[in-house]
Design a protein around this motif. Structure first.
Motif, PDB file in Angstrom:
ATOM      1  N   PRO A  99      10.137   7.754  -7.519  1.00 32.36           N
ATOM      2  CA  PRO A  99      10.755   8.264  -6.277  1.00 32.36           C
ATOM      3  C   PRO A  99      10.704   7.202  -5.173  1.00 32.36           C
ATOM      4  CG  PRO A  99       8.585   9.234  -6.579  1.00 32.36           C
ATOM      5  CD  PRO A  99       8.857   8.412  -7.801  1.00 32.36           C
ATOM      6  N   TRP A 100      11.547   6.206  -5.309  1.00 33.86           N
ATOM      7  CA  TRP A 100      11.520   5.051  -4.400  1.00 33.86           C
ATOM      8  C   TRP A 100      11.670   5.454  -2.940  1.00 33.86           C
ATOM      9  CZ3 TRP A 100       9.663   0.601  -5.886  1.00 33.86           C
ATOM     10  CH2 TRP A 100       9.662   0.288  -7.247  1.00 33.86           C
ATOM     11  N   HIS A 101      12.426   6.489  -2.648  1.00 32.40           N
ATOM     12  CA  HIS A 101      12.649   6.910  -1.263  1.00 32.40           C
ATOM     13  C   HIS A 101      11.351   7.350  -0.583  1.00 32.40           C
ATOM     14  CE1 HIS A 101      12.822  10.620  -3.579  1.00 32.40           C
ATOM     15  NE2 HIS A 101      12.578  11.284  -2.460  1.00 32.40           N
ATOM     16  N   LYS A 102      10.312   7.670  -1.372  1.00 30.60           N
ATOM     17  CA  LYS A 102       9.024   8.103  -0.816  1.00 30.60           C
ATOM     18  C   LYS A 102       8.010   6.965  -0.718  1.00 30.60           C
ATOM     19  CE  LYS A 102       9.345  12.793  -2.647  1.00 30.60           C
ATOM     20  NZ  LYS A 102       8.716  13.784  -3.544  1.00 30.60           N
ATOM     21  N   MET A 103       8.361   5.789  -1.190  1.00 30.50           N
ATOM     22  CA  MET A 103       7.415   4.673  -1.249  1.00 30.50           C
ATOM     23  C   MET A 103       7.427   3.882   0.060  1.00 30.50           C
ATOM     24  SD  MET A 103       6.147   5.044  -4.231  1.00 30.50           S
ATOM     25  CE  MET A 103       6.561   6.637  -4.900  1.00 30.50           C
ATOM     26  N   ARG A 104       6.477   4.220   0.937  1.00 30.92           N
ATOM     27  CA  ARG A 104       6.424   3.554   2.244  1.00 30.92           C
ATOM     28  C   ARG A 104       5.495   2.346   2.229  1.00 30.92           C
ATOM     29  NH1 ARG A 104       5.071   7.485   6.697  1.00 30.92           N
ATOM     30  NH2 ARG A 104       5.572   5.665   7.948  1.00 30.92           N
ATOM     31  N   GLN A 105       4.425   2.424   1.463  1.00 30.88           N
ATOM     32  CA  GLN A 105       3.484   1.307   1.394  1.00 30.88           C
ATOM     33  C   GLN A 105       3.224   1.010  -0.082  1.00 30.88           C
ATOM     34  OE1 GLN A 105       1.040   0.275   4.562  1.00 30.88           O
ATOM     35  NE2 GLN A 105      -0.850   0.532   3.405  1.00 30.88           N
ATOM     36  N   LEU A 148      -0.320  -6.225  -7.549  1.00 29.52           N
ATOM     37  CA  LEU A 148      -1.504  -7.008  -7.894  1.00 29.52           C
ATOM     38  C   LEU A 148      -1.142  -8.013  -8.979  1.00 29.52           C
ATOM     39  CD1 LEU A 148      -4.011  -4.013  -8.214  1.00 29.52           C
ATOM     40  CD2 LEU A 148      -3.228  -5.183  -6.138  1.00 29.52           C
ATOM     41  N   GLY A 149      -1.391  -9.279  -8.713  1.00 24.61           N
ATOM     42  CA  GLY A 149      -1.075 -10.315  -9.689  1.00 24.61           C
ATOM     43  C   GLY A 149       0.406 -10.515  -9.896  1.00 24.61           C
ATOM     44  N   PRO A 150       1.176 -10.762  -8.830  1.00 21.28           N
ATOM     45  CA  PRO A 150       2.622 -10.891  -8.979  1.00 21.28           C
ATOM     46  C   PRO A 150       3.083 -12.161  -9.693  1.00 21.28           C
ATOM     47  CG  PRO A 150       1.999 -11.259  -6.705  1.00 21.28           C
ATOM     48  CD  PRO A 150       0.760 -10.811  -7.434  1.00 21.28           C
ATOM     49  N   GLY A 151       2.210 -13.147  -9.870  1.00 16.15           N
ATOM     50  CA  GLY A 151       2.623 -14.381 -10.565  1.00 16.15           C
ATOM     51  C   GLY A 151       3.768 -15.055  -9.852  1.00 16.15           C
ATOM     52  N   THR A 152       4.901 -15.170 -10.524  1.00 15.21           N
ATOM     53  CA  THR A 152       6.074 -15.828  -9.926  1.00 15.21           C
ATOM     54  C   THR A 152       7.021 -14.850  -9.238  1.00 15.21           C
ATOM     55  OG1 THR A 152       7.264 -15.732 -12.030  1.00 15.21           O
ATOM     56  CG2 THR A 152       6.010 -17.755 -11.563  1.00 15.21           C
ATOM     57  N   GLY A 153       6.712 -13.552  -9.271  1.00 11.95           N
ATOM     58  CA  GLY A 153       7.492 -12.587  -8.502  1.00 11.95           C
ATOM     59  C   GLY A 153       8.564 -11.839  -9.271  1.00 11.95           C
ATOM     60  N   VAL A 154       8.456 -11.763 -10.590  1.00 14.92           N
ATOM     61  CA  VAL A 154       9.455 -11.039 -11.378  1.00 14.92           C
ATOM     62  C   VAL A 154       9.514  -9.574 -10.952  1.00 14.92           C
ATOM     63  CG1 VAL A 154      10.065 -10.265 -13.713  1.00 14.92           C
ATOM     64  CG2 VAL A 154       9.272 -12.605 -13.344  1.00 14.92           C
ATOM     65  N   SER A 208      12.251  -7.027  -8.188  1.00 12.48           N
ATOM     66  CA  SER A 208      12.743  -5.693  -8.525  1.00 12.48           C
ATOM     67  C   SER A 208      12.256  -4.651  -7.521  1.00 12.48           C
ATOM     68  CB  SER A 208      12.304  -5.311  -9.942  1.00 12.48           C
ATOM     69  OG  SER A 208      12.783  -4.033 -10.281  1.00 12.48           O
ATOM     70  N   ILE A 209      11.003  -4.757  -7.108  1.00  9.97           N
ATOM     71  CA  ILE A 209      10.466  -3.819  -6.107  1.00  9.97           C
ATOM     72  C   ILE A 209      11.265  -3.921  -4.822  1.00  9.97           C
ATOM     73  CG2 ILE A 209       8.476  -3.296  -4.635  1.00  9.97           C
ATOM     74  CD1 ILE A 209       6.695  -4.255  -7.032  1.00  9.97           C
ATOM     75  N   GLN A 210      11.493  -5.153  -4.358  1.00 16.03           N
ATOM     76  CA  GLN A 210      12.234  -5.330  -3.111  1.00 16.03           C
ATOM     77  C   GLN A 210      13.651  -4.778  -3.199  1.00 16.03           C
ATOM     78  OE1 GLN A 210      11.933  -9.444  -1.682  1.00 16.03           O
ATOM     79  NE2 GLN A 210      10.522  -8.640  -0.140  1.00 16.03           N
ATOM     80  N   HIS A 237      12.361   0.634   5.197  1.00 20.00           N
ATOM     81  CA  HIS A 237      11.202   0.871   6.060  1.00 20.00           C
ATOM     82  C   HIS A 237       9.857   0.650   5.344  1.00 20.00           C
ATOM     83  CE1 HIS A 237      11.826   4.754   4.039  1.00 20.00           C
ATOM     84  NE2 HIS A 237      10.520   4.869   4.118  1.00 20.00           N
ATOM     85  N   SER A 238       9.887   0.306   4.059  1.00 22.26           N
ATOM     86  CA  SER A 238       8.649   0.126   3.293  1.00 22.26           C
ATOM     87  C   SER A 238       7.994  -1.225   3.569  1.00 22.26           C
ATOM     88  CB  SER A 238       8.944   0.220   1.797  1.00 22.26           C
ATOM     89  OG  SER A 238       9.424   1.488   1.463  1.00 22.26           O
ATOM     90  N   GLN A 239       6.683  -1.269   3.327  1.00 22.79           N
ATOM     91  CA  GLN A 239       5.903  -2.500   3.431  1.00 22.79           C
ATOM     92  C   GLN A 239       5.428  -2.877   2.037  1.00 22.79           C
ATOM     93  OE1 GLN A 239       5.412  -4.176   6.361  1.00 22.79           O
ATOM     94  NE2 GLN A 239       6.689  -2.631   7.317  1.00 22.79           N
ATOM     95  N   LEU A 240       5.559  -4.147   1.675  1.00 22.29           N
ATOM     96  CA  LEU A 240       5.116  -4.632   0.373  1.00 22.29           C
ATOM     97  C   LEU A 240       4.028  -5.682   0.571  1.00 22.29           C
ATOM     98  CD1 LEU A 240       5.284  -4.826  -2.711  1.00 22.29           C
ATOM     99  CD2 LEU A 240       7.278  -6.334  -2.439  1.00 22.29           C
ATOM    100  N   TYR A 241       2.889  -5.431  -0.058  1.00 22.38           N
ATOM    101  CA  TYR A 241       1.743  -6.332  -0.008  1.00 22.38           C
ATOM    102  C   TYR A 241       1.556  -6.961  -1.382  1.00 22.38           C
ATOM    103  CZ  TYR A 241       0.496  -3.985   4.338  1.00 22.38           C
ATOM    104  OH  TYR A 241       0.510  -3.474   5.617  1.00 22.38           O
ATOM    105  N   LEU A 242       1.433  -8.280  -1.418  1.00 23.67           N
ATOM    106  CA  LEU A 242       1.218  -9.011  -2.666  1.00 23.67           C
ATOM    107  C   LEU A 242      -0.211  -9.545  -2.691  1.00 23.67           C
ATOM    108  CD1 LEU A 242       4.550 -11.069  -2.759  1.00 23.67           C
ATOM    109  CD2 LEU A 242       4.095  -8.801  -3.736  1.00 23.67           C
ATOM    110  N   PHE A 243      -0.921  -9.277  -3.773  1.00 22.09           N
ATOM    111  CA  PHE A 243      -2.300  -9.715  -3.946  1.00 22.09           C
ATOM    112  C   PHE A 243      -2.325 -10.690  -5.123  1.00 22.09           C
ATOM    113  CE2 PHE A 243      -2.364  -5.680  -1.869  1.00 22.09           C
ATOM    114  CZ  PHE A 243      -3.459  -5.694  -1.014  1.00 22.09           C
ATOM    115  N   GLU A 244      -2.395 -11.981  -4.826  1.00 25.15           N
ATOM    116  CA  GLU A 244      -2.352 -13.016  -5.860  1.00 25.15           C
ATOM    117  C   GLU A 244      -3.506 -13.993  -5.677  1.00 25.15           C
ATOM    118  OE1 GLU A 244      -2.006 -15.026  -8.857  1.00 25.15           O
ATOM    119  OE2 GLU A 244      -0.293 -13.664  -8.726  1.00 25.15           O
ATOM    120  N   ALA A 245      -4.366 -14.104  -6.688  1.00 22.79           N
ATOM    121  CA  ALA A 245      -5.533 -14.970  -6.616  1.00 22.79           C
ATOM    122  C   ALA A 245      -5.179 -16.450  -6.810  1.00 22.79           C
ATOM    123  CB  ALA A 245      -6.573 -14.549  -7.661  1.00 22.79           C
TER     124      ALA A 245
END
Length: 184
Positions: free
Chosen positions: A37-43, A47-53, A57-59, A65-73
């Protein structure tokens, strides 16, 4: 700086990078189907996005209005991701999920993981699973892929299972765990 390659990063940081090549489009569609339900995904966290594949798709599917946080070590991947996805918030450690929730005042609706959990110690896995569980909304969704079912019991300890899928069309083939927050 040259673009980081999966093979080079895998050989240099095998504990952080779980594969020698990025995830396939088939795995991406299995992980991030239109039925979320993408319309409900606000935040959202990845985790571990690597090169962003998955990030790409998420973007494409998340509301404006959503916020996307990337956690990459991996510092090389993090630098490349920051250039490629400048609108995303960039952090280095999945254990920072709680800090984001505290700072934003909002838990995550969706957490997507490409972390190689099998490469981590049981202690680290449990700490990450706890952080994910605590950072999700009551009906939050957690989606992760793994190359084995051996960790299924740990997923089930922390989350209510929605679905376990599989795709042969990835190198290596992968299991997809779609989980919901276990509300006690």
């Amino acid at each position: 700086m040259r673009k980081p390659s999966f093979i080079r990063e895998f050989l240099s940081h095998a504990g952080q990078v779980g594969s020698i090549i990025p995830s396939s489009p088939f795995l991406t569609r299995k992980m991030l189907p239109k039925t979320i339900p993408w319309h409900k995904m606000r935040q959202i966290a990845e985790l571990g996005p690597g090169t962003g594949v998955f990030t790409q798709s998420i973007q494409q599917q998340m509301p404006a209005h959503s916020q996307l946080y990337l956690f990459e070590a991996n510092a090389n991947f993090r630098e490349m991701l920051a250039r490629r996805f400048p609108s995303c918030y960039m952090l280095g450690d999945a254990l920072q999920l709680g800090e984001v929730v505290s700072a934003s005042g909002r838990p995550f609706d969706l957490i997507v993981s490409g972390l190689p959990f099998a490469n981590f110690t049981e202690t680290i896995r449990n700490r990450i699973f706890d952080a994910i569980h605590e950072s999700l909304t009551p009906n939050g969704i957690f989606v992760a892929f793994q190359y084995t079912l051996l960790l299924r019991p740990q997923f089930q300890t922390h989350f209510s299972m929605i679905d376990i899928g599989y795709t042969w069309l990835n190198v290596p083939p992968a299991w997809v765990f779609k989980c919901k927050k276990r509300c006690v």
